[in-house]
Design an enzyme around this catalytic site. Sequence first.
Site: not given
Ligand SMILES: [Zn+2]
Length: 288
Positions: A82-83, A104, A181, A208-209, A211, A233
């Site tokens: 990831d990333h 990324d 986050g 992405h993100g 959570t 997260t």
């Molecule tokens: Zn991400």
Amino acid sequence: MAYVSMKKMLKDARAGHYAVGAFNIVNYLTAKAVVDAACDLKVPVILQTSVKTVKQFGIEEFMSFLRPICENASVDVAVHLDHCTDKEYAKRCMDAGWSSIMFDGSKTPLEQNIKDTLEVKDYISGRDISLEGEVGSIVGVEDDIVVHKDDAAYASREDCEKYLKETGVDCLAPAIGTAHGVYKGEIKLNYDLFKEIDDISPIPLVLHGGTGLSDEMFGKLIDLRASKVNISTAIKIAYCQGMYAYSSANRDENDPLKLDDYVYKRIYALAFKHINFFTLRKGSINDE
Ligand SMILES: [Zn+2]
């Protein structure tokens, strides 16, 4: 089934209007819990590893215990980096057996991002390894990569079109307002932008993100053909809170296996409800 790249599983997901869950695992226990949940639901899954986590174990050491989990699974499993902002590190992970890479380059200008993505793609040459790219900057902290709110940029349709045409990546993460986050304040997702980019994209889009998003938000984005959803997260929270809860309730026990078993069950339950919702559209992400 098999240890595979993400190519076919994401293509199938896009065609079938569901999304494959991609979970940022941190060790053997979390990887096993996620794969076991996917096996019980009989759907494919992606184990994601952040660069920070891989560095903690060492590239070869990490793959040495991930590979058997994947190869012994009764469903297709991919292991995805990831990333990764470091091309050389991405190449080392490919050589060690990662079946998928996210390069990324979103913090660099578009031309540089395209050039660097192409270098990573060239290195794949003929191997069954999938490549994910990012356009625009996703706000928050992921793996020590910090993107401040002021620097967060929604992906532009034109940039995505150019990036897709010139790189030929297998899937793309466009920044549409999700964050890494824990969300602070109101979540503002640009569904129209997501749809516009999906309309011009020959390949599946990644969210992405994940959570903190509601069932409704996930449902809407999956209806708009989001084909891979990243959950990081929530795993970290379940892991740490699980450790804390068990240890607090059993202060004098000192039995690592029982502690591990409790945390495993929490991660399994978390993965199960996410995968169940993403792929089968059953249950809820946010029930307790
Ligand atoms: Zn991400």
